[in-house]
Write an enzyme that holds these catalytic residues in place. Structure first.
Site, PDB file in Angstrom:
ATOM      1  CD  GLU A 257      17.709  -6.845  -7.293  1.00 54.03           C
ATOM      2  OE1 GLU A 257      17.984  -5.833  -6.623  1.00 54.03           O
ATOM      3  OE2 GLU A 257      18.548  -7.448  -7.976  1.00 54.03           O
ATOM      4  CB  CYS A 296      13.567  -0.280  -5.703  1.00 56.36           C
ATOM      5  SG  CYS A 296      13.984  -0.506  -7.432  1.00 56.36           S
TER       6      CYS A 296
HETATM    7  P1  NAP Z   1       5.651  -7.147  -1.320  1.00 54.81           P
HETATM    8  O1  NAP Z   1       4.432  -6.886  -0.556  1.00 54.81           O
HETATM    9  O2  NAP Z   1       6.785  -7.834  -0.650  1.00 54.81           O
HETATM   10  O3  NAP Z   1       5.186  -7.966  -2.600  1.00 54.81           O
HETATM   11  C1  NAP Z   1       6.079  -8.355  -3.586  1.00 54.81           C
HETATM   12  C2  NAP Z   1       5.564  -9.601  -4.294  1.00 54.81           C
HETATM   13  O4  NAP Z   1       5.586 -10.706  -3.389  1.00 54.81           O
HETATM   14  C3  NAP Z   1       4.130  -9.471  -4.784  1.00 54.81           C
HETATM   15  O5  NAP Z   1       4.026 -10.112  -6.020  1.00 54.81           O
HETATM   16  C4  NAP Z   1       3.352 -10.219  -3.710  1.00 54.81           C
HETATM   17  O6  NAP Z   1       2.124 -10.710  -4.173  1.00 54.81           O
HETATM   18  C5  NAP Z   1       4.303 -11.346  -3.394  1.00 54.81           C
HETATM   19  N1  NAP Z   1       4.093 -11.982  -2.109  1.00 54.81           N
HETATM   20  C6  NAP Z   1       3.507 -11.475  -0.997  1.00 54.81           C
HETATM   21  N2  NAP Z   1       3.555 -12.394  -0.017  1.00 54.81           N
HETATM   22  C7  NAP Z   1       4.174 -13.489  -0.499  1.00 54.81           C
HETATM   23  C8  NAP Z   1       4.516 -14.766   0.035  1.00 54.81           C
HETATM   24  N3  NAP Z   1       4.231 -15.096   1.288  1.00 54.81           N
HETATM   25  N4  NAP Z   1       5.141 -15.648  -0.766  1.00 54.81           N
HETATM   26  C9  NAP Z   1       5.464 -15.335  -2.032  1.00 54.81           C
HETATM   27  N5  NAP Z   1       5.154 -14.141  -2.598  1.00 54.81           N
HETATM   28  C10 NAP Z   1       4.534 -13.231  -1.839  1.00 54.81           C
HETATM   29  O7  NAP Z   1       6.290  -5.818  -1.918  1.00 54.81           O
HETATM   30  P2  NAP Z   1       5.526  -4.622  -2.679  1.00 54.81           P
HETATM   31  O8  NAP Z   1       4.794  -3.867  -1.645  1.00 54.81           O
HETATM   32  O9  NAP Z   1       4.821  -5.122  -3.887  1.00 54.81           O
HETATM   33  O10 NAP Z   1       6.756  -3.793  -3.238  1.00 54.81           O
HETATM   34  C11 NAP Z   1       7.303  -2.667  -2.606  1.00 54.81           C
HETATM   35  C12 NAP Z   1       8.699  -2.963  -2.130  1.00 54.81           C
HETATM   36  O11 NAP Z   1       9.487  -3.524  -3.173  1.00 54.81           O
HETATM   37  C13 NAP Z   1       9.437  -1.730  -1.686  1.00 54.81           C
HETATM   38  O12 NAP Z   1       9.999  -1.967  -0.433  1.00 54.81           O
HETATM   39  C14 NAP Z   1      10.535  -1.557  -2.719  1.00 54.81           C
HETATM   40  O13 NAP Z   1      11.715  -0.983  -2.232  1.00 54.81           O
HETATM   41  C15 NAP Z   1      10.774  -2.922  -3.194  1.00 54.81           C
HETATM   42  N6  NAP Z   1      11.281  -2.879  -4.554  1.00 54.81           N
HETATM   43  C16 NAP Z   1      12.570  -3.223  -4.786  1.00 54.81           C
HETATM   44  C17 NAP Z   1      13.068  -3.199  -6.068  1.00 54.81           C
HETATM   45  C18 NAP Z   1      14.483  -3.596  -6.370  1.00 54.81           C
HETATM   46  O14 NAP Z   1      14.798  -3.792  -7.531  1.00 54.81           O
HETATM   47  N7  NAP Z   1      15.339  -3.731  -5.386  1.00 54.81           N
HETATM   48  C19 NAP Z   1      12.241  -2.826  -7.131  1.00 54.81           C
HETATM   49  C20 NAP Z   1      10.935  -2.469  -6.854  1.00 54.81           C
HETATM   50  C21 NAP Z   1      10.459  -2.509  -5.562  1.00 54.81           C
HETATM   51  P3  NAP Z   1       0.757  -9.888  -3.898  1.00 54.81           P
HETATM   52  O15 NAP Z   1       0.903  -8.578  -4.594  1.00 54.81           O
HETATM   53  O16 NAP Z   1      -0.274 -10.741  -4.489  1.00 54.81           O
HETATM   54  O17 NAP Z   1       0.663  -9.729  -2.412  1.00 54.81           O
END
Ligand code: NAP
Length: 523
Positions: A257, A296
């Site tokens: 997602e 999102c």
């Molecule tokens: P993110 O930076 O991609 O982080 C998401 C998760 O991935 C966090 O738990 C993060 O851990 C982890 N992570 C980071 N690097 C990783 C790696 N190399 N390997 C495995 N896991 C890793 O995203 P975010 O900033 O938290 O979220 C915002 C984004 O999510 C927005 O773009 C939004 O649109 C999207 N979103 C989508 C939905 C949906 O249902 N489609 C829902 C909510 C949000 P850490 O926090 O420890 O870095």
């Protein structure tokens, strides 16, 4: 020093051995708690969940597992006040916005608890009817769905620490698959507290639910052939997950997602001041401001007939101007904070990027904060941008490509009464989670919905007859699919019982009718 939150792995609470990452209050700037996963024995923890947790869950029927979910709902409801306090402090959200996450999560869990009851005392499901394999009906093929014998790893985003956990854990646990959740670091506290309450209540078998707070390092490496991973977050991290050897070499099933440039479409023929127009304005302003636009599913592009551009800009701006912004502890505040300073900076940068191709119709940077210091609080006001005319909608590629994860949306006019132009512009989002359509002609609304269905996980239609009933553009209901094709990640979550498919393996059993009859007690 602030408290270091424990992780729950291998059936025990364990703290990391590092100094940890500090979680802060995005309004007051104060330090809250720390998270750390250094030194955990991941291999042992994943094996424990896979072997002990999975075995114990699979020994239960769907109905029994549904009852466990119902018991978890009771525990969570009893502790709601604590969750609201954590959300206020760590996410900076006003009560209504915390409810979307906290009560939304509990509601989703409760919905799956009830579904478990309807599935009955079974351990697997039949998939469709049996099919003859030749002329003689004696030898047939019957597809079955059995729970996968692995773990479900959830890597979650910061914006829904509660709902993001339970909307995934409910169908996984109901399916009989143990869960390991890694919440986003910034807001891990609420997820950790909810898991702690459920674990400490002793409802679930050992190994059924584990939590790792802090770094994601090494988690993907643990995944084996029958495990699954469900990721929510940015497109960049999604690409890392997809290209990991667990996925590319071990065929670990993955659900993504990711981000999404969602839209709202006002159909032609709706007069300013009409009920349909007012519903459109209200929904757009609400979607822009709920959780400070950190959803999102939030509306990012607002499509209107060119002739209504000025009227729509004025009406939406008037509503946004009424949004009080600041400290969520003040009862008069309607919109709180972004989750942290990094997000505030990202939103400001995103706005500047869009402003190269759009003008400001309502300026959120001018808002006076209530009970909050603008130098500390991560509280932007809502900003409405606009591209001026239909030619601008065609040429402004950035507004179709860029998700600014905050209270920001762009007004996008389409030519005359040309719905086709509007649909074409919406499709430039390259696949989104949700679009909403506004109007009062059922035929035109249905036609637009089918045109947009293939590029959206959900099409939400708001017409005057359902003004008081409609569940909201951005609200994800457990009965409906959540996910979207293309840039939205290509994932599918929820959608009622469909969510269980991800946690089951489909297999064809080819046998005599006498053997297949033995499977029939299954649902
Ligand atoms: P993110 O930076 O991609 O982080 C998401 C998760 O991935 C966090 O738990 C993060 O851990 C982890 N992570 C980071 N690097 C990783 C790696 N190399 N390997 C495995 N896991 C890793 O995203 P975010 O900033 O938290 O979220 C915002 C984004 O999510 C927005 O773009 C939004 O649109 C999207 N979103 C989508 C939905 C949906 O249902 N489609 C829902 C909510 C949000 P850490 O926090 O420890 O870095």
């Amino acid at each position: 020093m602030t408290e270091l939150l424990s992780n729950y792995l291998n059936g025990t609470w364990q703290t990391g051995t590092g100094a940890g990452t500090v979680l802060t209050d995005p309004v007051l700037g104060t330090e809250l708690v720390r998270v750390d996963a250094t030194g955990l024995d991941l291999a042992e923890g994943f094996a424990f969940a896979r072997e002990q947790g999975g075995k114990a869950l699979r020994a239960l029927t769907y109905k029994q597992r549904g009852a466990l979910l119902a018991a978890a709902v009771k525990v969570l409801q009893a502790n709601r006040d604590a969750y609201y306090e954590i959300a206020t402090a760590n996410s900076g959200t006003v009560k209504n916005d915390s409810a979307v996450d906290i009560d939304g999560g509990i509601f989703t869990l409760g919905t799956y608890a009830k579904m478990g009851d309807t599935l009955g005392d079974k351990h697997f499901m039949l998939d469709g009817e049996s099919a003859r394999l030749g002329k003689d009906p004696l030898f047939q093929s019957q597809h079955v769905l059995t729970p996968t014998r692995g773990v479900a790893l959830f890597i979650n985003a910061f914006n829904f620490p509660s709902w993001g956990l339970w909307e995934k854990a409910a169908p996984a646990l109901l399916s009989g698959v143990p869960v390991i959740v890694k919440p986003a670091t910034a807001t891990a506290w609420l997820t950790q507290r909810m898991v702690k309450d459920v674990v400490d209540a002793g409802i679930l078998p050992a190994g059924a639910l584990s939590i790792i707070c802090g770094s994601s390092a090494g988690l993907m490496d643990q995944l084996q052939q029958f495990d699954v991973v469900s990721f929510t977050g940015s497109a960049d991290t999604a690409a890392v997950i997809r290209s990991h050897p667990a996925v590319t070499q071990r065929s670990v099933r993955v659900n993504i997602e990711a981000d999404s440039v969602n839209s709202a479409l006002l159909l032609p023929g709706v007069a300013p001041g009409s009920e349909a127009f007012d519903l459109f304005v209200k929904e757009v302003a609400r979607e822009m401001t709920v959780k400070s636009g950190q959803k999102c599913t939030a509306i990012r592009r607002i499509l209107v007939p060119e002739a209504l551009y000025d009227a729509a800009a004025a009406a939406i701006s008037a509503r946004l101007a009424k949004t009080t912004v600041g400290n969520p502890r003040n009862e008069s505040v309607r919109m709180g904070a972004l989750v942290n300073r990094a997000q505030l900076v990202a939103v400001r940068e995103g706005l500047e990027y869009l402003k190269a191709q759009a003008s400001v119709l309502h300026d959120g940077s001018k808002v006076a904060l209530v009970d909050a210091d603008a130098a500390i609080a991560c509280c932007p006001g809502p900003t409405l941008l606009g591209v001026g005319n239909a030619a601008g909608s065609d040429s402004a590629d950035r507004i179709h490509d860029t998700e600014v994860f905050g209270p920001v949306a762009t007004l996008v006019p389409y030519r005359g009464d040309n719905t086709d132009h509007a649909l074409q512009l919406i499709r430039r989002g390259q696949g989104s989670l949700v679009t909403s359509i506004y109007g009062s002609d059922p035929q035109a609304l249905a036609q637009a919905a089918i045109e947009l269905a293939d590029s959206h996980g959900r099409v939400h239609i708001i017409s005057p007859d359902v003004a008081a009933l409609q569940t909201g553009h951005g609200n994800v209901m457990p009965q409906s699919l959540h996910g979207g094709p293309g840039r939205a990640g290509g994932g599918e979550e929820l959608g009622g019982l469909r969510a269980l498919n991800f946690y089951h393996r489909r297999s064809a059993v080819q046998a005599s009718t006498a053997v297949l009859d033995q499977l029939s007690p299954a649902v």
